[in-house]
Motif scaffolding. Structure first.
Motif, mmCIF file in Angstrom:
data_model
loop_
_atom_site.group_PDB
_atom_site.id
_atom_site.type_symbol
_atom_site.label_atom_id
_atom_site.label_comp_id
_atom_site.label_asym_id
_atom_site.label_seq_id
_atom_site.Cartn_x
_atom_site.Cartn_y
_atom_site.Cartn_z
ATOM 1 N N ALA A 95 0.920 -8.901 -11.968
ATOM 2 C CA ALA A 95 0.873 -10.195 -11.796
ATOM 3 C C ALA A 95 -0.466 -10.877 -11.555
ATOM 4 C CB ALA A 95 1.248 -10.333 -10.169
ATOM 5 N N LEU A 96 -1.806 -10.016 -11.764
ATOM 6 C CA LEU A 96 -2.941 -10.749 -11.895
ATOM 7 C C LEU A 96 -3.331 -10.683 -13.257
ATOM 8 C CD1 LEU A 96 -4.854 -8.817 -8.765
ATOM 9 C CD2 LEU A 96 -3.791 -11.059 -8.865
ATOM 10 N N ALA A 97 -2.688 -10.130 -14.192
ATOM 11 C CA ALA A 97 -3.244 -9.815 -15.421
ATOM 12 C C ALA A 97 -3.553 -10.890 -16.262
ATOM 13 C CB ALA A 97 -2.291 -9.058 -16.294
ATOM 14 N N ASP A 98 -2.881 -12.075 -16.262
ATOM 15 C CA ASP A 98 -3.401 -13.020 -16.952
ATOM 16 C C ASP A 98 -4.148 -14.440 -16.027
ATOM 17 O OD1 ASP A 98 -1.935 -12.250 -19.001
ATOM 18 O OD2 ASP A 98 -0.083 -13.114 -18.288
ATOM 19 N N GLY A 99 -4.688 -13.841 -15.022
ATOM 20 C CA GLY A 99 -5.434 -14.861 -14.025
ATOM 21 C C GLY A 99 -7.142 -14.938 -14.696
ATOM 22 N N GLY A 100 -7.431 -13.723 -15.265
ATOM 23 C CA GLY A 100 -8.912 -14.180 -15.829
ATOM 24 C C GLY A 100 -9.906 -13.358 -15.034
ATOM 25 N N ALA A 101 -9.410 -12.635 -13.901
ATOM 26 C CA ALA A 101 -10.368 -11.804 -13.115
ATOM 27 C C ALA A 101 -10.815 -10.805 -13.844
ATOM 28 C CB ALA A 101 -9.490 -11.470 -11.728
ATOM 29 N N ALA A 102 -12.159 -10.245 -13.510
ATOM 30 C CA ALA A 102 -12.906 -9.208 -13.895
ATOM 31 C C ALA A 102 -12.284 -7.874 -13.204
ATOM 32 C CB ALA A 102 -14.312 -9.100 -13.977
ATOM 33 N N PHE A 103 -12.428 -7.939 -11.926
ATOM 34 C CA PHE A 103 -12.000 -7.069 -10.861
ATOM 35 C C PHE A 103 -10.744 -7.293 -10.014
ATOM 36 C CE2 PHE A 103 -16.646 -6.693 -11.925
ATOM 37 C CZ PHE A 103 -16.740 -5.405 -11.757
ATOM 38 N N ALA A 104 -10.158 -6.195 -9.488
ATOM 39 C CA ALA A 104 -9.023 -6.183 -8.829
ATOM 40 C C ALA A 104 -9.277 -5.502 -7.709
ATOM 41 C CB ALA A 104 -7.627 -5.824 -9.306
ATOM 42 N N ALA A 105 -8.898 -5.968 -6.498
ATOM 43 C CA ALA A 105 -9.515 -5.417 -5.102
ATOM 44 C C ALA A 105 -7.874 -5.008 -4.424
ATOM 45 C CB ALA A 105 -10.030 -6.024 -4.054
ATOM 46 N N ILE A 106 -7.734 -3.802 -4.230
ATOM 47 C CA ILE A 106 -6.192 -3.397 -3.781
ATOM 48 C C ILE A 106 -6.438 -2.946 -2.353
ATOM 49 C CG2 ILE A 106 -4.578 -2.026 -4.065
ATOM 50 C CD1 ILE A 106 -5.593 -1.653 -7.109
ATOM 51 N N HIS A 107 -5.631 -3.270 -1.336
ATOM 52 C CA HIS A 107 -5.619 -3.258 -0.038
ATOM 53 C C HIS A 107 -4.294 -3.011 0.747
ATOM 54 C CE1 HIS A 107 -7.384 -3.131 3.930
ATOM 55 N NE2 HIS A 107 -6.592 -4.162 4.291
ATOM 56 N N ASP A 108 -4.290 -1.970 1.499
ATOM 57 C CA ASP A 108 -2.909 -1.930 2.246
ATOM 58 C C ASP A 108 -2.866 -2.515 3.334
ATOM 59 O OD1 ASP A 108 -0.943 -0.553 3.887
ATOM 60 O OD2 ASP A 108 -1.569 1.515 3.004
ATOM 61 N N GLY A 109 -1.726 -3.451 3.345
ATOM 62 C CA GLY A 109 -1.686 -4.516 4.432
ATOM 63 C C GLY A 109 -1.314 -4.013 5.653
ATOM 64 N N ALA A 110 -1.440 -2.701 5.909
ATOM 65 C CA ALA A 110 -0.914 -1.877 7.290
ATOM 66 C C ALA A 110 -2.653 -1.652 7.818
ATOM 67 C CB ALA A 110 -0.248 -0.530 7.154
ATOM 68 N N ARG A 111 -3.637 -2.109 7.206
ATOM 69 C CA ARG A 111 -5.064 -1.796 7.487
ATOM 70 C C ARG A 111 -5.555 -3.236 8.219
ATOM 71 N NH1 ARG A 111 -7.466 3.218 6.664
ATOM 72 N NH2 ARG A 111 -6.655 4.655 5.048
ATOM 73 N N PRO A 112 -5.182 -3.636 9.457
ATOM 74 C CA PRO A 112 -5.299 -4.898 9.966
ATOM 75 C C PRO A 112 -6.671 -5.071 10.002
ATOM 76 C CG PRO A 112 -4.435 -3.635 11.533
ATOM 77 C CD PRO A 112 -4.338 -2.799 10.367
ATOM 78 N N PHE A 113 -7.548 -4.120 10.412
ATOM 79 C CA PHE A 113 -9.103 -4.558 10.840
ATOM 80 C C PHE A 113 -10.153 -4.388 9.885
ATOM 81 C CE2 PHE A 113 -6.768 -2.561 14.769
ATOM 82 C CZ PHE A 113 -6.678 -3.842 15.405
ATOM 83 N N VAL A 114 -9.493 -4.675 8.558
ATOM 84 C CA VAL A 114 -10.669 -4.797 7.442
ATOM 85 C C VAL A 114 -11.176 -6.070 7.743
ATOM 86 C CG1 VAL A 114 -9.097 -6.268 5.888
ATOM 87 C CG2 VAL A 114 -10.859 -4.819 4.915
ATOM 88 N N ILE A 214 -2.265 1.591 10.255
ATOM 89 C CA ILE A 214 -1.096 1.828 11.345
ATOM 90 C C ILE A 214 0.231 2.429 10.548
ATOM 91 C CG2 ILE A 214 0.233 0.330 12.754
ATOM 92 C CD1 ILE A 214 -2.621 0.190 13.216
ATOM 93 N N THR A 215 0.466 3.588 10.987
ATOM 94 C CA THR A 215 1.457 4.349 10.304
ATOM 95 C C THR A 215 2.451 4.748 11.392
ATOM 96 O OG1 THR A 215 -0.553 5.452 9.049
ATOM 97 C CG2 THR A 215 1.872 6.638 9.140
ATOM 98 N N ARG A 216 2.119 4.898 12.911
ATOM 99 C CA ARG A 216 3.251 5.441 13.804
ATOM 100 C C ARG A 216 3.053 4.304 14.829
ATOM 101 N NH1 ARG A 216 1.094 9.827 11.253
ATOM 102 N NH2 ARG A 216 2.181 11.444 10.580
ATOM 103 N N PRO A 217 3.996 4.357 15.835
ATOM 104 C CA PRO A 217 4.010 3.646 17.104
ATOM 105 C C PRO A 217 2.826 3.806 17.584
ATOM 106 C CG PRO A 217 6.347 4.588 16.371
ATOM 107 C CD PRO A 217 5.479 5.103 15.599
ATOM 108 N N ALA A 218 2.471 4.889 17.669
ATOM 109 C CA ALA A 218 1.189 5.206 18.648
ATOM 110 C C ALA A 218 -0.116 4.333 17.928
ATOM 111 C CB ALA A 218 0.741 6.640 18.730
ATOM 112 N N ASP A 219 -0.131 4.324 16.574
ATOM 113 C CA ASP A 219 -1.146 3.522 16.095
ATOM 114 C C ASP A 219 -1.176 2.053 16.395
ATOM 115 O OD1 ASP A 219 -1.921 5.649 14.866
ATOM 116 O OD2 ASP A 219 -0.461 5.348 13.050
ATOM 117 N N LEU A 220 0.317 1.586 16.429
ATOM 118 C CA LEU A 220 0.576 0.167 16.786
ATOM 119 C C LEU A 220 0.036 -0.335 18.066
ATOM 120 C CD1 LEU A 220 1.345 -2.597 15.886
ATOM 121 C CD2 LEU A 220 3.959 -1.851 16.492
ATOM 122 N N GLN A 221 0.346 0.663 18.948
ATOM 123 C CA GLN A 221 0.039 0.578 20.430
ATOM 124 C C GLN A 221 -1.624 0.528 20.409
ATOM 125 O OE1 GLN A 221 1.731 -0.360 23.055
ATOM 126 N NE2 GLN A 221 0.036 -0.267 24.308
#
Length: 244
Positions: A95-114, A214-221
């Motif tokens: 989806a980013l391929a034709d946007g002209g960016a030189a770099f791609a940053a990939i992040h897991d949405g389950a890491r909310p404290f970035v 955040i992987t398990r219910p305890a992580d969410l708590q």
């Protein structure tokens, strides 16, 4: 392609197998659904231009709705991901391929404290080295163990870093590595591991131990307790970056 320009893929297409069927990306955390927290950090990071979010057929509409409600202007598309983590990354990179960016940053949405600070350090490391992965030095001794439970080797702790996200690399190299390994993407649980597999040097940059997944219910708590203790709660949006 614009030199140094960074676009991002945020992953939200995973299942809820370890969360008792609850979609962790949509579960409330403080003042917003969990997915919104990491997206806010990218919204606030001046180094990042656009963000594509990968979702599943089950949550795509809801993910799009919460992004709209949060007024996240950098998110340009919410697309369907793949059947594996790396498969979803490939969908995002395409989806980013034709946007002209030189770099791609990939992040897991389950890491909310970035934080924007972590993202900035990652972009700086990618500009300096070509590919970079957020990580923290291990504080524990790491043992390699056989399937029978026998220790086969003890790794030098000073050489062990624990990988996180974001992981950043040249968009073209990441895309080609994912395409070339399309038939075995399920074997890769780490984005820059595909670059390592292709012989591309990857460097670590120091993240923060608080950038948890955040992987398990305890992580969410634990995350909810952490948010409730933040200065300014419930108005706090992102955790201060302790590495700045």
């Amino acid at each position: 392609m614009t030199a140094g320009l960074v676009d991002a893929v945020v992953l939200a297409a995973g299942g809820a197998t370890r969360m008792g069927g609850e979609d962790k990306l949509l579960t409330p955390l403080g003042d917003a659904p969990l997915i919104v927290w990491s997206l806010r950090a990218f919204e606030q990071a001046p180094e990042v231009r656009h963000v594509v979010v990968t979702a599943s057929p089950a949550n795509r509409d809801q993910i799009a709705d919460v992004i709209h409600a949060a007024r996240l202007t950098k998110v340009t598309r919410v697309i369907l991901g793949g059947t594996s983590r790396a498969g979803s990354v490939l969908c995002g990179l395409e989806a980013l391929a034709d946007g002209g960016a030189a770099f791609a940053a990939i992040h897991d949405g389950a890491r909310p404290f970035v934080t924007p600070g972590i993202i900035a350090r990652g972009v700086q490391a990618a500009h300096a080295h070509g590919a970079a992965v957020a990580a923290v030095p291990s504080v524990d001794t790491v043992k390699l163990v056989t399937p029978a439970g026998r220790v086969s080797r003890t790794l030098p702790r000073e050489q062990v870093w624990l990988a996180q996200t974001p992981q950043i690399g040249p968009l073209d190299a990441l895309l080609e590595a994912h395409r070339r390994n399309r038939d075995r993407l399920a074997d890769f649980t780490d984005d820059v591991a595909l670059l390592e597999h292709e012989g591309v040097p990857v460097h670590v940059f120091e993240s923060d131990a608080g950038n948890v997944k955040i992987t398990r219910p305890a992580d969410l708590q634990a995350a909810r307790v952490r948010v409730a203790s933040m200065p300014g709660y419930p108005d706090a949006m992102t955790e201060p970056d302790t590495q700045q």
